[in-house]
Design an enzyme around this catalytic site. Structure first.
Site, PDB file in Angstrom:
ATOM      1  N   ASP A 134      15.989  11.761  -8.833  1.00  0.00           N
ATOM      2  CA  ASP A 134      17.443  11.987  -8.789  1.00  0.00           C
ATOM      3  C   ASP A 134      18.025  11.785  -7.395  1.00  0.00           C
ATOM      4  O   ASP A 134      19.078  12.344  -7.065  1.00  0.00           O
ATOM      5  CB  ASP A 134      17.789  13.400  -9.296  1.00  0.00           C
ATOM      6  CG  ASP A 134      17.657  13.521 -10.811  1.00  0.00           C
ATOM      7  OD1 ASP A 134      17.624  12.474 -11.484  1.00  0.00           O
ATOM      8  OD2 ASP A 134      17.570  14.665 -11.303  1.00  0.00           O
ATOM      9  N   HIS A 193      -9.437  10.975   2.371  1.00  0.00           N
ATOM     10  CA  HIS A 193      -8.434   9.935   2.129  1.00  0.00           C
ATOM     11  C   HIS A 193      -7.119  10.225   2.857  1.00  0.00           C
ATOM     12  O   HIS A 193      -6.179   9.444   2.782  1.00  0.00           O
ATOM     13  CB  HIS A 193      -8.195   9.773   0.624  1.00  0.00           C
ATOM     14  CG  HIS A 193      -7.574   8.460   0.256  1.00  0.00           C
ATOM     15  ND1 HIS A 193      -6.224   8.330  -0.015  1.00  0.00           N
ATOM     16  CD2 HIS A 193      -8.099   7.210   0.135  1.00  0.00           C
ATOM     17  CE1 HIS A 193      -5.955   7.060  -0.307  1.00  0.00           C
ATOM     18  NE2 HIS A 193      -7.081   6.360  -0.209  1.00  0.00           N
ATOM     19  N   HIS A 238       0.812  -1.207   0.000  1.00  0.00           N
ATOM     20  CA  HIS A 238       0.000   0.000   0.000  1.00  0.00           C
ATOM     21  C   HIS A 238       0.857   1.273   0.000  1.00  0.00           C
ATOM     22  O   HIS A 238       0.348   2.384   0.059  1.00  0.00           O
ATOM     23  CB  HIS A 238      -0.921  -0.030   1.231  1.00  0.00           C
ATOM     24  CG  HIS A 238      -2.063   0.909   1.200  1.00  0.00           C
ATOM     25  ND1 HIS A 238      -2.337   1.798   2.212  1.00  0.00           N
ATOM     26  CD2 HIS A 238      -3.033   1.115   0.267  1.00  0.00           C
ATOM     27  CE1 HIS A 238      -3.413   2.498   1.920  1.00  0.00           C
ATOM     28  NE2 HIS A 238      -3.860   2.116   0.742  1.00  0.00           N
ATOM     29  N   LYS A 285       3.253   4.460  -1.017  1.00  0.00           N
ATOM     30  CA  LYS A 285       3.287   5.433  -2.109  1.00  0.00           C
ATOM     31  C   LYS A 285       4.548   6.276  -1.964  1.00  0.00           C
ATOM     32  O   LYS A 285       4.720   6.966  -0.951  1.00  0.00           O
ATOM     33  CB  LYS A 285       2.075   6.377  -2.080  1.00  0.00           C
ATOM     34  CG  LYS A 285       0.744   5.694  -2.374  1.00  0.00           C
ATOM     35  CD  LYS A 285      -0.024   5.453  -1.131  1.00  0.00           C
ATOM     36  CE  LYS A 285      -1.427   4.959  -1.478  1.00  0.00           C
ATOM     37  NZ  LYS A 285      -2.073   4.259  -0.379  1.00  0.00           N
ATOM     38  N   ASP A 331       0.250  16.619  20.424  1.00  0.00           N
ATOM     39  CA  ASP A 331       0.605  17.804  21.217  1.00  0.00           C
ATOM     40  C   ASP A 331       0.988  19.015  20.361  1.00  0.00           C
ATOM     41  O   ASP A 331       1.695  19.913  20.818  1.00  0.00           O
ATOM     42  CB  ASP A 331       1.769  17.487  22.169  1.00  0.00           C
ATOM     43  CG  ASP A 331       1.376  16.490  23.248  1.00  0.00           C
ATOM     44  OD1 ASP A 331       0.167  16.368  23.516  1.00  0.00           O
ATOM     45  OD2 ASP A 331       2.275  15.852  23.812  1.00  0.00           O
ATOM     46  N   LYS A 364      -4.325  10.348   5.580  1.00  0.00           N
ATOM     47  CA  LYS A 364      -3.918   9.504   6.704  1.00  0.00           C
ATOM     48  C   LYS A 364      -2.840  10.270   7.471  1.00  0.00           C
ATOM     49  O   LYS A 364      -1.701  10.413   7.005  1.00  0.00           O
ATOM     50  CB  LYS A 364      -3.333   8.174   6.223  1.00  0.00           C
ATOM     51  CG  LYS A 364      -4.285   7.340   5.345  1.00  0.00           C
ATOM     52  CD  LYS A 364      -3.944   7.515   3.894  1.00  0.00           C
ATOM     53  CE  LYS A 364      -4.509   6.464   2.979  1.00  0.00           C
ATOM     54  NZ  LYS A 364      -5.853   6.049   3.148  1.00  0.00           N
TER      55      LYS A 364
END
Length: 542
Positions: A205, A438, A198, A200, A445, A440
């Protein structure tokens, strides 16, 4: 969260049969027999299919000699006034900006592009992304593309064509053995197929990296008229880039990463497929370039290319990532887990924890941990999707039972509206386009924040591999907290318990405060589906 074809198709099939039953009060025996026939044929088709995980793969690693590239020179000296273990970060919440940064970076690439994604669709943004990789390869840039296999159905010929380019190499993570009978392959090989990559990441470079929640598809970048996803990525420079490159190499070389030839039915002439793909995608680009969306992306690309170094926040960090061994059932229990640093960060809270998770299924142990935090004097706030906004109704069924015990403990819960405004979607998305959270992320604090691909659910914790970064920056953590505070009143419903201990939702209707006694903006059919999934023993797969 169940985001793979096996369970998605099972869900559609099950719901379709239920819907047919309630509508017509009967299911024809012939239809059931037909289904059995199809499954039997699928079993025969998949029976002799295998993945040759020992198929030879060329050796390659992230390039280290990239100090003479434009990006290296552009960012040189940016972190000189900070300790060596600090990295520079810039958050990307706007969808159009998130796409333009990817395209601009690909255009600036001189030596290498390493891209790793769970989902790459063959839609407007997917074609633009692939074209940017292809054009970089044409300039002599080495391109490595690692894709999970869950959503590559029908892509084999095109992927083989891309792989035939002398400067492009493609590997597929944990591929289905059968390319034409994935459903049956998923059933017979469930213990393997169920585990997905999952992650991404997008690294140019070995100088700039981009990680977060976005896959490559129109809904993540404000390019769909019927759906818009609110998401968050983070751009990184400095030592975090080498950390991401090292992570990529570990996945790239892993035994579950397979060459196309190891499993796919190859076209007779991949070079012809490459030219066919190039021609089709270039023609699509010409048509797209006449749209307002393309104009907005182009303008954003120019802005991105001229970005100032001062836009980066320098801070200590920790890359949080699962070992790819998590994808192997026999090794998953001892594999390094992303949950270790995430839990350490949350449990170190002194005052406040803000959690943003589109697919929030804490389970019994998660509820107990959050309640314990709240009871210790730490203010816990959860932001997730409402039923109407959720694109995974099955997941909502798993989440719903946690609301009462969390609210009884004093934890605040906000559920994103299906009509919430999403930055970067205003150019294309119709007014009635469905909004889905979507993002996450979490903030502790208002001093450190996590951004990545990890959902607070059993699938992210125990089954799929995930990636993200913990940034110990008051500025970025506060940005996330302020974003919640500013967006929640108009963009979400606050869930609460009334005097009779019943769930209620407080929100705005044309600027007027309202209290609702049903899942807001949802249909009776959606509520039935969520209720049905709530009684199924599938929480471990959500």
């Amino acid at each position: 969260m169940i985001k793979h074809a096996i369970e998605a198709r099972a869900q559609i099939g099950l719901l379709g049969l239920l819907h047919l039953h309630f509508k017509n009060n009967t299911i024809k025996v012939s239809a059931v027999l037909k289904l059995i026939q199809i499954l039997a044929l699928a079993a025969l088709a998949a029976g002799c299919s295998t993945v040759d995980f020992d198929y030879p793969k060329p050796e390659s690693s992230a390039l280290s000699e990239t100090q003479d590239t434009y990006l290296a020179k552009h960012f040189r000296g940016a972190g000189d006034s900070y300790p060596e273990d600090y990295a520079g970060f810039q958050t990307l919440s706007d969808g159009i900006e998130a796409l333009s940064v990817r395209l601009a970076l690909a255009d600036l690439a001189e030596k290498s592009i390493d891209a790793q994604y769970y989902l790459l669709k063959k839609d407007v943004t997917g074609k633009a992304f692939v074209l940017s990789l292809l054009r970089a390869a044409d300039r002599g840039v080495r391109v490595r593309l690692l894709l999970d296999d869950m959503f590559t159905g029908g892509y084999d010929a095109g992927l083989a064509g891309l792989d035939s380019h002398p400067n492009i190499e493609i590997r597929i993570f944990n591929p289905f053995a059968s390319r034409s009978a994935r459903f049956w392959d998923g059933i017979t090989g469930f213990s393997r197929i169920n585990r997905r990559m999952h992650n991404k990441s997008f690294t140019i470079d070995n100088q700039v990296t981009l990680i977060g929640g976005r896959n490559i598809a129109d809904e993540y970048f404000g390019a769909r008229k019927d759906a818009k996803f609110g998401d968050l990525d983070v751009l990184g420079i400095g030592p975090v880039v080498q950390d991401v490159s090292s992570m990529f190499d570990t996945y790239w070389k892993h035994e579950r990463s397979a060459a196309i030839n190891a499993f796919a039915k190859m076209p007779e002439d991949p070079a012809i497929e490459l030219e066919r793909l190039r021609k089709a995608f270039t023609q699509a680009e010409k048509e797209i370039m006449t749209t307002r969306y393309a104009a907005a992306v182009t303008e954003s690309i120019i802005t991105s290319a001229q970005g100032e170094l001062g836009m980066f926040t320098w801070a200590p960090y920790q890359l949080a990532v699962d070992s790819p061994d998590k994808s192997i059932s026999s090794k998953s229990a001892t594999a390094a887990s992303i949950t270790t640093p995430l839990l350490e960060s949350i449990l170190a809270a002194k005052k406040e924890v803000l959690i943003i998770s589109p697919y929030f299924v804490p389970g019994k142990s998660g509820v107990e941990a959050l309640v314990k935090l709240q009871e210790s004097g730490i203010a816990v706030t959860i932001i997730t999707n409402s039923l109407a906004a959720n694109n995974q109704i099955m997941v909502h069924g798993g989440y719903a039972p946690s609301r009462k015990p969390l609210l009884q403990a004093g934890i605040k819960i906000y559920e994103v509206r299906a009509d919430a405004t999403i930055a970067g979607s205003e150019i294309v998305a119709a007014d009635d386009a469905k909004t889905t959270l979507h993002t996450k992320a979490f903030a502790v604090d208002r001093k450190e924040a996590f951004i990545g691909s990890f959902n607070f659910d059993p699938r992210s914790a125990n089954i799929n591999t995930e990636l993200g970064v913990i940034i110990r920056s008051e500025k970025i953590a506060t940005e996330i907290a302020v974003l919640i505070e500013e967006k929640a009143p108009a963009g979400a419903f606050e869930v609460f318990l009334n005097d009779d201990n019943k769930l209620r939702w407080r929100g705005l209707d044309n600027g007027v405060d309202v209290v609702l006694d049903k899942e807001p903006q949802s249909t009776q059919w959606q509520r039935f589906q969520a209720g049905f999934y709530r009684i199924l023993p599938i929480d471990s797969q959500l």
